[in-house]
Design a protein around this motif. Structure first.
Motif, PDB file in Angstrom:
ATOM      1  N   VAL A 105       0.857  -1.185   0.000  1.00 51.98           N
ATOM      2  CA  VAL A 105       0.000   0.000   0.000  1.00 51.98           C
ATOM      3  C   VAL A 105       0.890   1.231   0.000  1.00 51.98           C
ATOM      4  CG1 VAL A 105      -1.736   1.306   1.292  1.00 51.98           C
ATOM      5  CG2 VAL A 105      -1.871  -1.188   1.202  1.00 51.98           C
ATOM      6  N   ILE A 106       0.676   2.100  -0.973  1.00 50.56           N
ATOM      7  CA  ILE A 106       1.521   3.290  -1.124  1.00 50.56           C
ATOM      8  C   ILE A 106       0.907   4.508  -0.443  1.00 50.56           C
ATOM      9  CG2 ILE A 106       2.594   4.860  -2.783  1.00 50.56           C
ATOM     10  CD1 ILE A 106       2.591   2.564  -4.777  1.00 50.56           C
ATOM     11  N   ASP A 107      -0.397   4.695  -0.642  1.00 51.04           N
ATOM     12  CA  ASP A 107      -0.972   5.937  -0.130  1.00 51.04           C
ATOM     13  C   ASP A 107      -2.496   5.856  -0.085  1.00 51.04           C
ATOM     14  OD1 ASP A 107      -0.892   8.629   0.770  1.00 51.04           O
ATOM     15  OD2 ASP A 107      -1.404   9.322  -1.225  1.00 51.04           O
ATOM     16  N   PHE A 108      -3.077   6.471   0.927  1.00 47.30           N
ATOM     17  CA  PHE A 108      -4.486   6.831   0.975  1.00 47.30           C
ATOM     18  C   PHE A 108      -4.647   7.836   2.104  1.00 47.30           C
ATOM     19  CE2 PHE A 108      -4.323   3.454   4.111  1.00 47.30           C
ATOM     20  CZ  PHE A 108      -5.261   3.800   5.071  1.00 47.30           C
ATOM     21  N   ASN A 109      -5.754   8.543   2.103  1.00 41.93           N
ATOM     22  CA  ASN A 109      -5.990   9.573   3.117  1.00 41.93           C
ATOM     23  C   ASN A 109      -6.749   8.956   4.286  1.00 41.93           C
ATOM     24  OD1 ASN A 109      -6.759  11.751   4.710  1.00 41.93           O
ATOM     25  ND2 ASN A 109      -7.066  13.103   2.962  1.00 41.93           N
ATOM     26  N   PRO A 110      -6.086   8.723   5.422  1.00 45.78           N
ATOM     27  CA  PRO A 110      -6.740   8.049   6.549  1.00 45.78           C
ATOM     28  C   PRO A 110      -7.815   8.896   7.221  1.00 45.78           C
ATOM     29  CG  PRO A 110      -4.569   8.828   7.202  1.00 45.78           C
ATOM     30  CD  PRO A 110      -4.676   9.062   5.713  1.00 45.78           C
ATOM     31  N   LEU A 111      -7.899  10.168   6.863  1.00 44.43           N
ATOM     32  CA  LEU A 111      -8.906  11.036   7.475  1.00 44.43           C
ATOM     33  C   LEU A 111     -10.242  10.986   6.746  1.00 44.43           C
ATOM     34  CD1 LEU A 111      -6.701  14.187   8.205  1.00 44.43           C
ATOM     35  CD2 LEU A 111      -7.263  12.287   9.748  1.00 44.43           C
ATOM     36  N   LEU A 112     -10.257  10.349   5.582  1.00 46.98           N
ATOM     37  CA  LEU A 112     -11.474  10.269   4.790  1.00 46.98           C
ATOM     38  C   LEU A 112     -12.107   8.887   4.912  1.00 46.98           C
ATOM     39  CD1 LEU A 112     -10.314  12.041   1.488  1.00 46.98           C
ATOM     40  CD2 LEU A 112     -11.539  13.035   3.438  1.00 46.98           C
ATOM     41  N   ASN A 113     -13.426   8.847   4.935  1.00 49.47           N
ATOM     42  CA  ASN A 113     -14.133   7.573   5.001  1.00 49.47           C
ATOM     43  C   ASN A 113     -14.368   6.957   3.626  1.00 49.47           C
ATOM     44  OD1 ASN A 113     -14.338   7.426   7.790  1.00 49.47           O
ATOM     45  ND2 ASN A 113     -16.227   8.631   7.830  1.00 49.47           N
ATOM     46  N   THR A 114     -14.082   7.724   2.580  1.00 52.95           N
ATOM     47  CA  THR A 114     -14.159   7.192   1.227  1.00 52.95           C
ATOM     48  C   THR A 114     -13.115   7.894   0.376  1.00 52.95           C
ATOM     49  OG1 THR A 114     -15.597   6.789  -0.684  1.00 52.95           O
ATOM     50  CG2 THR A 114     -15.941   8.833   0.537  1.00 52.95           C
ATOM     51  N   GLY A 115     -12.513   7.168  -0.524  1.00 56.09           N
ATOM     52  CA  GLY A 115     -11.464   7.765  -1.339  1.00 56.09           C
ATOM     53  C   GLY A 115     -10.727   6.729  -2.168  1.00 56.09           C
ATOM     54  N   ILE A 116      -9.483   7.057  -2.511  1.00 57.11           N
ATOM     55  CA  ILE A 116      -8.645   6.208  -3.356  1.00 57.11           C
ATOM     56  C   ILE A 116      -7.454   5.701  -2.551  1.00 57.11           C
ATOM     57  CG2 ILE A 116      -7.239   6.089  -5.441  1.00 57.11           C
ATOM     58  CD1 ILE A 116     -10.195   6.468  -6.015  1.00 57.11           C
ATOM     59  N   VAL A 117      -7.155   4.426  -2.691  1.00 56.81           N
ATOM     60  CA  VAL A 117      -5.962   3.847  -2.086  1.00 56.81           C
ATOM     61  C   VAL A 117      -5.081   3.303  -3.207  1.00 56.81           C
ATOM     62  CG1 VAL A 117      -7.231   1.681  -1.647  1.00 56.81           C
ATOM     63  CG2 VAL A 117      -5.061   2.114  -0.485  1.00 56.81           C
ATOM     64  N   SER A 118      -3.804   3.701  -3.196  1.00 52.52           N
ATOM     65  CA  SER A 118      -2.849   3.278  -4.225  1.00 52.52           C
ATOM     66  C   SER A 118      -2.082   2.059  -3.728  1.00 52.52           C
ATOM     67  CB  SER A 118      -1.871   4.410  -4.541  1.00 52.52           C
ATOM     68  OG  SER A 118      -2.560   5.564  -4.977  1.00 52.52           O
ATOM     69  N   VAL A 119      -1.996   1.034  -4.585  1.00 51.27           N
ATOM     70  CA  VAL A 119      -1.369  -0.225  -4.191  1.00 51.27           C
ATOM     71  C   VAL A 119      -0.436  -0.695  -5.300  1.00 51.27           C
ATOM     72  CG1 VAL A 119      -1.764  -2.571  -3.361  1.00 51.27           C
ATOM     73  CG2 VAL A 119      -3.495  -0.800  -2.952  1.00 51.27           C
ATOM     74  N   LYS A 120       0.800  -1.029  -4.913  1.00 48.25           N
ATOM     75  CA  LYS A 120       1.786  -1.529  -5.871  1.00 48.25           C
ATOM     76  C   LYS A 120       1.820  -3.058  -5.813  1.00 48.25           C
ATOM     77  CE  LYS A 120       5.781   0.506  -6.359  1.00 48.25           C
ATOM     78  NZ  LYS A 120       7.190   0.951  -6.154  1.00 48.25           N
ATOM     79  N   ALA A 121       1.694  -3.679  -6.984  1.00 46.45           N
ATOM     80  CA  ALA A 121       1.736  -5.138  -7.068  1.00 46.45           C
ATOM     81  C   ALA A 121       3.137  -5.577  -7.463  1.00 46.45           C
ATOM     82  CB  ALA A 121       0.703  -5.645  -8.070  1.00 46.45           C
ATOM     83  N   LYS A 122       3.993  -5.756  -6.464  1.00 41.95           N
ATOM     84  CA  LYS A 122       5.367  -6.175  -6.725  1.00 41.95           C
ATOM     85  C   LYS A 122       5.461  -7.658  -7.052  1.00 41.95           C
ATOM     86  CE  LYS A 122       6.911  -4.431  -2.798  1.00 41.95           C
ATOM     87  NZ  LYS A 122       7.869  -4.023  -1.749  1.00 41.95           N
ATOM     88  N   ILE A 123       4.318  -8.322  -7.011  1.00 43.04           N
ATOM     89  CA  ILE A 123       4.270  -9.754  -7.273  1.00 43.04           C
ATOM     90  C   ILE A 123       4.475 -10.075  -8.752  1.00 43.04           C
ATOM     91  CG2 ILE A 123       1.760  -9.827  -7.643  1.00 43.04           C
ATOM     92  CD1 ILE A 123       1.718 -12.479  -6.160  1.00 43.04           C
ATOM     93  N   THR A 124       4.325  -9.063  -9.627  1.00 43.00           N
ATOM     94  CA  THR A 124       4.439  -9.298 -11.057  1.00 43.00           C
ATOM     95  C   THR A 124       5.420  -8.317 -11.688  1.00 43.00           C
ATOM     96  OG1 THR A 124       3.139  -9.576 -13.093  1.00 43.00           O
ATOM     97  CG2 THR A 124       2.565  -7.732 -11.660  1.00 43.00           C
ATOM     98  N   SER A 125       5.863  -8.613 -12.891  1.00 42.08           N
ATOM     99  CA  SER A 125       6.850  -7.782 -13.562  1.00 42.08           C
ATOM    100  C   SER A 125       6.297  -6.387 -13.827  1.00 42.08           C
ATOM    101  CB  SER A 125       7.276  -8.423 -14.883  1.00 42.08           C
ATOM    102  OG  SER A 125       6.182  -8.565 -15.752  1.00 42.08           O
ATOM    103  N   GLY A 126       7.150  -5.395 -13.659  1.00 44.54           N
ATOM    104  CA  GLY A 126       6.742  -4.026 -13.872  1.00 44.54           C
ATOM    105  C   GLY A 126       6.145  -3.364 -12.652  1.00 44.54           C
TER     106      GLY A 126
END
Length: 207
Positions: free
Chosen positions: A166-187
């Motif tokens: 998990v790279i980033d999300f705003n913990p102060l918001l109850n709804t929003g966007i969470v960025s996630v890096k999938a290092k399990i695959t190439s790229g």
């Protein structure tokens, strides 16, 4: 009404499981067709979760579908262009359908138990970013987001602590966007998931 949410794009919804098994079966057009699969489960709770997914799928699409599973455990709908993702937790079932890209959804009921296992699925960078006393909701968003990305990647197994970050999300918001890096695959692609926090559950899903 047990149908809590229904969103058109992507098509997804949440069902609150309040019915008994027989009541869920009566919501399906051919209940007898589900009995062989249903009888594989010993737990009454598990049977209701399984049925709630099928009832929700019918509610979302207007039709009943047979759900099959690939060797890696990922569900699919034979004869359909939709990709499907399924999740269930204590008292809830969730389904997401996507016509043209990988699908992922995860729902988690709110429980303090997540604090006891945080070191199993969060790496050093994530723990540092969250701080010394992350909230239950913060931890649930992280866990749920990793589950969603794992489903989208359709892998047989993953080390949540190191393969998905998990790279980033705003913990102060109850709804929003969470960025996630999938290092399990190439790229190591980065996924932008939507999340929603309620008093009873946390849900994350692909867009």
């Amino acid at each position: 009404m047990p149908l809590l949410k229904k969103h058109p794009s992507p098509l997804w919804g949440i069902w609150k499981i309040e019915e008994k098994r027989k009541d869920l079966l009566h919501r399906l057009d051919k209940p007898e067709a589900y009995l062989p699969d249903l009888n594989r489960f010993q737990s009454e709770t598990r049977k209701c979760e399984w049925l709630a997914v099928r009832v929700l799928l019918k509610e979302l699409t207007g039709s009943e579908w047979s759900v099959s599973y690939r060797d890696n455990g990922a569900p699919y709908l034979p004869g359909s262009a939709y990709r499907i993702s399924i999740s269930h937790t204590k008292g809830y079932a969730a389904v997401l359908l996507s016509p043209d890209k990988s699908a992922g959804i995860d729902i988690e009921y709110c429980s303090e138990r997540i604090h006891r296992i945080k070191s199993r699925f969060l790496n050093h960078e994530e723990l540092k970013w969250l701080g010394e006393n992350p909230s239950t909701n913060q931890l649930l968003v992280c866990w749920s987001a990793k589950e969603t990305v794992f489903k989208m990647m359709e892998q047989k197994a993953a080390d949540f602590q190191n393969d998905i970050q998990v790279i980033d999300f705003n913990p102060l918001l109850n709804t929003g966007i969470v960025s996630v890096k999938a290092k399990i695959t190439s790229g190591s692609p980065i996924f932008q998931l939507k999340y929603e926090i309620t008093p009873d559950y946390v849900v994350t899903h692909s867009q």
